[in-house]
Design a protein around this motif. Structure first.
Motif, mmCIF file in Angstrom:
data_model
loop_
_atom_site.group_PDB
_atom_site.id
_atom_site.type_symbol
_atom_site.label_atom_id
_atom_site.label_comp_id
_atom_site.label_asym_id
_atom_site.label_seq_id
_atom_site.Cartn_x
_atom_site.Cartn_y
_atom_site.Cartn_z
ATOM 1 N N SER A 232 0.825 -1.211 0.000
ATOM 2 C CA SER A 232 0.000 0.000 0.000
ATOM 3 C C SER A 232 0.855 1.256 0.000
ATOM 4 C CB SER A 232 -0.924 0.004 1.221
ATOM 5 O OG SER A 232 -1.826 -1.075 1.178
ATOM 6 N N VAL A 233 1.951 1.245 0.781
ATOM 7 C CA VAL A 233 2.854 2.397 0.780
ATOM 8 C C VAL A 233 3.407 2.629 -0.612
ATOM 9 C CG1 VAL A 233 5.054 3.267 1.643
ATOM 10 C CG2 VAL A 233 3.451 2.198 3.206
ATOM 11 N N TYR A 234 3.834 1.568 -1.272
ATOM 12 C CA TYR A 234 4.427 1.682 -2.614
ATOM 13 C C TYR A 234 3.414 2.193 -3.639
ATOM 14 C CZ TYR A 234 6.723 0.315 -6.949
ATOM 15 O OH TYR A 234 7.270 0.323 -8.196
ATOM 16 N N THR A 235 2.239 1.595 -3.660
ATOM 17 C CA THR A 235 1.241 2.013 -4.659
ATOM 18 C C THR A 235 0.713 3.423 -4.375
ATOM 19 O OG1 THR A 235 -0.479 0.900 -3.348
ATOM 20 C CG2 THR A 235 0.533 -0.345 -5.139
ATOM 21 N N THR A 236 0.569 3.783 -3.097
ATOM 22 C CA THR A 236 0.077 5.123 -2.769
ATOM 23 C C THR A 236 1.073 6.186 -3.207
ATOM 24 O OG1 THR A 236 -1.144 4.259 -0.871
ATOM 25 C CG2 THR A 236 -0.728 6.621 -0.901
ATOM 26 N N TRP A 237 2.357 5.914 -3.067
ATOM 27 C CA TRP A 237 3.360 6.892 -3.463
ATOM 28 C C TRP A 237 3.578 6.892 -4.980
ATOM 29 C CZ3 TRP A 237 9.158 6.811 -1.588
ATOM 30 C CH2 TRP A 237 9.813 7.927 -2.107
ATOM 31 N N VAL A 238 3.852 5.716 -5.541
ATOM 32 C CA VAL A 238 4.257 5.649 -6.948
ATOM 33 C C VAL A 238 3.068 5.797 -7.888
ATOM 34 C CG1 VAL A 238 5.312 4.170 -8.691
ATOM 35 C CG2 VAL A 238 6.256 4.252 -6.382
ATOM 36 N N THR A 239 1.982 5.086 -7.599
ATOM 37 C CA THR A 239 0.836 5.095 -8.510
ATOM 38 C C THR A 239 -0.019 6.344 -8.338
ATOM 39 O OG1 THR A 239 0.807 2.676 -8.418
ATOM 40 C CG2 THR A 239 -1.133 3.772 -9.326
ATOM 41 N N ARG A 240 -0.275 6.721 -7.081
ATOM 42 C CA ARG A 240 -1.158 7.858 -6.826
ATOM 43 C C ARG A 240 -0.398 9.145 -6.520
ATOM 44 N NH1 ARG A 240 -4.824 4.395 -2.553
ATOM 45 N NH2 ARG A 240 -5.431 2.730 -3.994
ATOM 46 N N THR A 241 0.933 9.081 -6.477
ATOM 47 C CA THR A 241 1.790 10.233 -6.165
ATOM 48 C C THR A 241 1.299 10.971 -4.917
ATOM 49 O OG1 THR A 241 0.558 11.719 -7.640
ATOM 50 C CG2 THR A 241 2.424 10.516 -8.591
ATOM 51 N N LEU A 243 2.362 11.397 -1.373
ATOM 52 C CA LEU A 243 3.415 11.179 -0.400
ATOM 53 C C LEU A 243 2.883 11.212 1.023
ATOM 54 C CD1 LEU A 243 6.402 10.754 0.167
ATOM 55 C CD2 LEU A 243 6.703 13.244 0.079
ATOM 56 N N ALA A 244 1.983 12.160 1.328
ATOM 57 C CA ALA A 244 1.434 12.247 2.683
ATOM 58 C C ALA A 244 0.639 10.987 3.028
ATOM 59 C CB ALA A 244 0.548 13.480 2.811
ATOM 60 N N GLY A 245 -0.126 10.490 2.076
ATOM 61 C CA GLY A 245 -0.882 9.266 2.314
ATOM 62 C C GLY A 245 0.027 8.078 2.537
ATOM 63 N N ALA A 246 1.122 8.005 1.760
ATOM 64 C CA ALA A 246 2.078 6.919 1.956
ATOM 65 C C ALA A 246 2.714 6.998 3.337
ATOM 66 C CB ALA A 246 3.154 6.980 0.871
#
Length: 555
Positions: A232-241, A243-246
């Motif tokens: 989830s950390v990876y997809t939230t940062w890379v896919t959804r850009t 950073l705060a959510g990640a």
């Protein structure tokens, strides 16, 4: 009044300032993570709490529980089997049970996805034996999913429990077990009521290490379709850009990490034993006939599943690929070169930083600052408990701030923008590797220093030698084995690291781990097998070292 001596790096104060700087660098990502999470809007939190974190958190907890139970059973059972019983191949098994440590979790998942595919070799062989002609008539359950992830991760990570528990079983006094038998306990009762309670601290330490590795995993979980917090950390940062959510998801992972560390600390806290007489080691019971056959089968199953089967698959796929293609691609060779280069640089920096931290703590042991510098040494080792994705999220903001500051200074004096210095190069990756694997270096060097008598250092200092001179002329020659072992472990772990590399690598920069990840995502298993086999061969080096120590100790 004499003037004070200027501060030099070679002085005691220089080493202590170096240790303080390293500790600050290690703790900065953790502090930054909290700031990033707090910067997210309330809508972010609400969305994550409603739709993302519950499922990912549940999958992560279930995965940890399942892997914890499996590694406990496999590791403890294997340790007791090779310690308490003598049977054919028992001596080989005592070190061969460490072999799955050479195979990263994502490589095992990569191999078994193809091995157990409905039209893969295993299911084809089963159908031919049973008389079926197609996958529609008969096929095994899909390995993708939570049960498959628990099964594969458990068979790869059980050596953490086996290693610590095997040592505990081997050092237990035979008189304690014999006393249990005299009091009427059966063999099973002696194990459950005498040997196992004494080994619980070692089991807790091994399980906590295995679970930290499980939490750090991203490749196996994603390949097997298990949506964990790490994924989830990876997809939230890379896919959804986002950073705060990640960062907010990463905080949930930190809560689990803290719980695992407390488990490990509790295990070590209870690890207190005293022996006032010469201890007679456990004498293994000789097994014959059917009992010996069952012991051999049970002992080799974890090795076959966790190492032999995936290793043979990778070797076969590599040979097929080389025969068809006539060699490996230039991109793969470049990835291998990148891996060796960055692993070598990171190893040198990690070992040097570990030497600074341990030498500063040793130099301050007789001063009023002893507790402070031992605390700095402990802080410097927390990076190993941080999953790679969490560490990458925490490092991003400090590295960008540093890049912006350097860029501003360069523009002031030269009217030229240097671009991203850290994030645009492999420096960010080296920083992540240093923080993540500094604990290995510190632990190995501390163990080496503990074997060196303090009298040698005292004699050197009385003769007028400085702290640096004492380290150079007295300690470094004696520390070579410890430094070499620490460097080897760091080098191999750096080669295998996937989560931090995926998130912090520069554009168009591939290592063997990221190359394998990309090939598996595309479904091109033949290209990925070459990279995976190279990583496994590198991972065999520390396992061979551990095996040699087992043989030399006579266990």
């Amino acid at each position: 009044m004499p003037l004070p001596r200027p501060l030099q790096f070679g002085s005691d104060a220089g080493w202590r300032l170096g240790a303080l700087f390293i500790a600050i660098c290690v703790i900065t990502p953790v502090l930054t993570l909290g700031g990033l999470a707090a910067s997210g809007s309330l809508e972010h939190w609400v969305h994550l709490l409603n739709y993302v974190i519950p499922t990912a958190f549940q999958n992560t907890v279930l995965l940890l529980l399942g892997v914890g139970v499996l590694v406990t059973c496999l590791g403890t059972g294997a340790a007791w089997l090779v310690t308490a019983f003598s049977f054919p191949s028992q001596r080989i098994l005592s070190w061969a049970l460490l072999l799955p440590l050479a195979v990263p979790t994502y490589i095992v998942a990569f191999a078994y996805l193809d091995l157990l595919h409905p039209i893969g070799p295993v299911q084809e062989l089963i159908r031919s034996i049973l008389g079926y002609s197609s996958a529609r008539e008969f096929h095994l359950p899909d390995i993708r999913g939570l049960p498959g992830a628990i099964f594969l991760l458990g068979f790869v990570l059980y050596p953490y429990v086996y290693l610590s528990t095997r040592v505990m079983f081997s050092t237990q006094a035979a008189s304690l077990l014999e006393a249990g038998r005299i009091l009427g306990l059966s063999g099973r009762g002696v194990f459950l009521r005498v040997a196992l309670p004494l080994a619980r601290p070692a089991i807790a330490v091994g399980v906590s290490l295995a679970l930290l590795e499980t939490l750090n995993d991203i490749g196996a979980s994603e390949f097997l379709g298990v949506h964990t917090l790490t994924v989830s950390v990876y997809t939230t940062w890379v896919t959804r850009t986002d950073l705060a959510g990640a960062a907010q998801i990463a905080l949930a992972m930190l809560a689990i990490v803290v719980g695992l560390i407390l488990l490990e600390r509790q295990g070590r806290k209870r690890q207190r034993y005293a022996n006032t007489q010469r201890m007679r080691p456990v004498q293994p019971k000789q097994l014959k006939g059917m009992a010996a056959l069952v012991a051999v089968i049970l002992g080799w199953i974890p090795i076959v599943v966790g190492f032999i089967a995936p290793a043979l698959y990778l070797l076969n796929e590599t040979i097929k690929h080389l025969q068809i293609k006539g060699g490996v691609s230039e991109q793969l060779l470049l990835s291998g070169f990148n891996t060796l280069r960055i692993a070598l640089i990171a190893t040198l920096v990690v070992v040097f930083c570990g030497l600074v931290v341990t030498w500063a703590a040793r130099g301050a042991r007789a001063s009023s600052w002893s507790g402070t510098y031992h605390a700095l040494a402990r802080i410097s080792t927390i990076g190993y408990a941080l999953p790679g994705t969490v560490l990458a999220i925490g490092l991003l903001t400090p590295l960008i701030y540093f890049d912006n500051a350097i860029g501003w200074l360069v523009e002031v004096f030269s009217d030229h923008s240097p671009g991203l210095i850290l994030m645009g190069s492999t420096t960010a990756l080296v920083c992540a590797y240093v923080i993540r694997f500094l604990a290995i270096s510190v632990g190995g060097i501390e163990s080496g220093l503990a074997r060196i008598p303090p009298s040698l250092e005292q004699a050197s200092r009385l003769l007028g030698e400085s702290a640096t001179g004492t380290l150079k002329r007295v300690h470094l020659p004696l520390l070579r084995p410890a430094l070499g072992a620490a460097a080897l472990l760091v080098f191999v772990d750096t080669m295998k690291e996937l989560p931090a590399t995926l998130l912090l690598r520069p554009v168009n920069f591939e290592t063997l781990a990221t190359w394998l990840y990309a090939e598996a995502a595309r479904g091109t298993y033949e290209e990925g097998a070459v990279a995976a086999l190279a990583i496994v061969l590198a991972g065999l080096l520390p396992v061979i070292v551990l095996a040699r120590k087992q043989l030399q100790s006579g266990h």
